[in-house]
Design a protein around this motif. Sequence first.
Motif, PDB file in Angstrom:
ATOM      1  N   VAL A 331      -6.278  -4.936 -48.359  1.00 19.90           N
ATOM      2  CA  VAL A 331      -6.633  -4.615 -46.965  1.00 19.90           C
ATOM      3  C   VAL A 331      -6.269  -5.781 -46.050  1.00 19.90           C
ATOM      4  O   VAL A 331      -5.711  -5.582 -44.955  1.00 19.90           O
ATOM      5  CB  VAL A 331      -8.133  -4.283 -46.871  1.00 19.90           C
ATOM      6  CG1 VAL A 331      -8.553  -4.172 -45.405  1.00 19.90           C
ATOM      7  CG2 VAL A 331      -8.438  -2.993 -47.607  1.00 19.90           C
ATOM      8  N   GLN A 332      -6.579  -7.015 -46.474  1.00 25.68           N
ATOM      9  CA  GLN A 332      -6.275  -8.179 -45.637  1.00 25.68           C
ATOM     10  C   GLN A 332      -4.779  -8.330 -45.416  1.00 25.68           C
ATOM     11  O   GLN A 332      -4.331  -8.683 -44.325  1.00 25.68           O
ATOM     12  CB  GLN A 332      -6.848  -9.436 -46.282  1.00 25.68           C
ATOM     13  CG  GLN A 332      -8.367  -9.516 -46.232  1.00 25.68           C
ATOM     14  CD  GLN A 332      -8.896 -10.759 -46.896  1.00 25.68           C
ATOM     15  OE1 GLN A 332      -8.202 -11.412 -47.686  1.00 25.68           O
ATOM     16  NE2 GLN A 332     -10.146 -11.106 -46.600  1.00 25.68           N
ATOM     17  N   LYS A 334      -2.489  -5.867 -45.471  1.00 24.90           N
ATOM     18  CA  LYS A 334      -2.037  -4.809 -44.559  1.00 24.90           C
ATOM     19  C   LYS A 334      -2.426  -5.130 -43.121  1.00 24.90           C
ATOM     20  O   LYS A 334      -1.634  -4.939 -42.189  1.00 24.90           O
ATOM     21  CB  LYS A 334      -2.627  -3.472 -44.994  1.00 24.90           C
ATOM     22  CG  LYS A 334      -2.078  -2.955 -46.321  1.00 24.90           C
ATOM     23  CD  LYS A 334      -2.693  -1.617 -46.692  1.00 24.90           C
ATOM     24  CE  LYS A 334      -2.278  -0.531 -45.728  1.00 24.90           C
ATOM     25  NZ  LYS A 334      -2.778   0.800 -46.147  1.00 24.90           N
ATOM     26  N   ASN A 335      -3.648  -5.613 -42.926  1.00 23.41           N
ATOM     27  CA  ASN A 335      -4.094  -5.949 -41.569  1.00 23.41           C
ATOM     28  C   ASN A 335      -3.284  -7.093 -40.977  1.00 23.41           C
ATOM     29  O   ASN A 335      -2.975  -7.099 -39.778  1.00 23.41           O
ATOM     30  CB  ASN A 335      -5.574  -6.310 -41.577  1.00 23.41           C
ATOM     31  CG  ASN A 335      -6.468  -5.099 -41.794  1.00 23.41           C
ATOM     32  OD1 ASN A 335      -6.038  -3.963 -41.628  1.00 23.41           O
ATOM     33  ND2 ASN A 335      -7.713  -5.335 -42.173  1.00 23.41           N
ATOM     34  N   SER A 336      -2.956  -8.077 -41.801  1.00 14.94           N
ATOM     35  CA  SER A 336      -2.156  -9.204 -41.295  1.00 14.94           C
ATOM     36  C   SER A 336      -0.760  -8.752 -40.895  1.00 14.94           C
ATOM     37  O   SER A 336      -0.177  -9.293 -39.955  1.00 14.94           O
ATOM     38  CB  SER A 336      -2.088 -10.315 -42.347  1.00 14.94           C
ATOM     39  OG  SER A 336      -1.497  -9.855 -43.538  1.00 14.94           O
ATOM     40  N   ILE A 338      -0.118  -5.785 -39.629  1.00 11.21           N
ATOM     41  CA  ILE A 338      -0.320  -5.108 -38.342  1.00 11.21           C
ATOM     42  C   ILE A 338      -0.456  -6.141 -37.216  1.00 11.21           C
ATOM     43  O   ILE A 338       0.096  -5.965 -36.123  1.00 11.21           O
ATOM     44  CB  ILE A 338      -1.567  -4.213 -38.406  1.00 11.21           C
ATOM     45  CG1 ILE A 338      -1.357  -3.085 -39.419  1.00 11.21           C
ATOM     46  CG2 ILE A 338      -1.883  -3.638 -37.028  1.00 11.21           C
ATOM     47  CD1 ILE A 338      -2.596  -2.240 -39.657  1.00 11.21           C
TER      48      ILE A 338
END
Length: 443
Positions: A331-332, A334-336, A338
Amino acid sequence: MKRIFKWMFFLPALVTFHMAGQETVLSKDEAVKAALESNYGIKISSNQVEIAENNQSIWNSGYLPSLTGLAGASYDVNDRTTDIQGEETIEQNDVENELYRGSLNVDYVLFDGLGRYYNFKSLKEEYNLSRLEARETVENTILQLFTVYFEIARLYENIDVLEEGLKISRDRELRAQYQYEYGQANNLAVLNARVDVNNDSINLIQARQQLQNTKRDLNVLLDREMEELGYVVDTTVTFIPKLQLENLIAQAAENNVRILQSESSIAISEYDIKVNRSGYLPSVGLTGSYGWNQNIGGPTAFFPGSTTTTTGLSAGVNLTWNIFDGGRTRVQTKNSRIVNDNQKLLKEQVELEVRRDIANALGTYENKLYIFHVQEENVATNLDNFNRTQEQYKLGQVTSIEFRQAQINLLNAETSLNLAKYEAKLAELELLRLTGQLLNVEY
């Protein structure tokens, strides 16, 4: 009566000369230097840069090992009873036991999936970003400084114009007084002239008060004493040649501080992606210790008291691999990604806004510069008209109202010229700020 009017004429000139003799010139370079050294906003931004510099040093990188010292001691006193089958019970009172220990422990992360490496590079990029933010603060402060500095210069030149206008009005009042005394004019001409003198005096007093207030504004920016008002400023204004300005505009994408900040933010977000991806890899650590222990034990039922001392070295290798962490690393990461995409979009937006701002600033500058040149011609025209009207007034060919109107037209033209000159210079400085060259040119 004549003597009184002569003193009214010469007194302001004497006071002005006396004040000018005591005033020192605060040059543009001196004002900029004082702002860089003393302005509170610049000081705060410099401290932020220092914090970022500390963060990006080797001491905050995680590359250095950790060394821990441990020490301890314990003491206990006990009563002991020992029952032996078929024999007498042995009782012991106040049996003492002592334990002393100390050690030095070394831990070093040999490999952590390259997270430490990219985090270190991210900290260096954050330091670069903090420097760009400090530069933006400096540019904004310098532009604010010159807004106040040139306002002081404009007020000084306006005061010169108003003093000259007051001198002319007083001369007209004196002439009207003479004409009235010799029966060549009625008292109405004297009263009209006196009203104009009073109006000009009020305008001059207001301009001087505005000058003092603006000087205090400059003192705040330069962290000077609030009532340190005994200085004048440089009223010289020069403009950058058009060809040089066009070259600076062409290089704006490489030097504009907002664009450079967005590029730095993109680099930081890319490092964050790599830091988060390091969570997929194992980490390898080295450990080592040197220890000393001493145990002083009391006697038992079968043995007398003893003292045991041990010293030794130990070393080891640890392998840690978080095979599955519940999806947190995924998750981290993928968020980074984005966040990185958003930073790229923000850069495109900033580039578009900067191009717009430069186009607007260039148009404003060209218009202000054109107005300045037109006002120069306007002053020359009004000066010629005033001189002719003044000659005709002395010959009695025009009325005092016509003479006053020519005087007001000249005063308005001269003050408009002063305003146009400094507005054009400030528009140029704003354009230089947008091109990223405000700190690299002569003011």
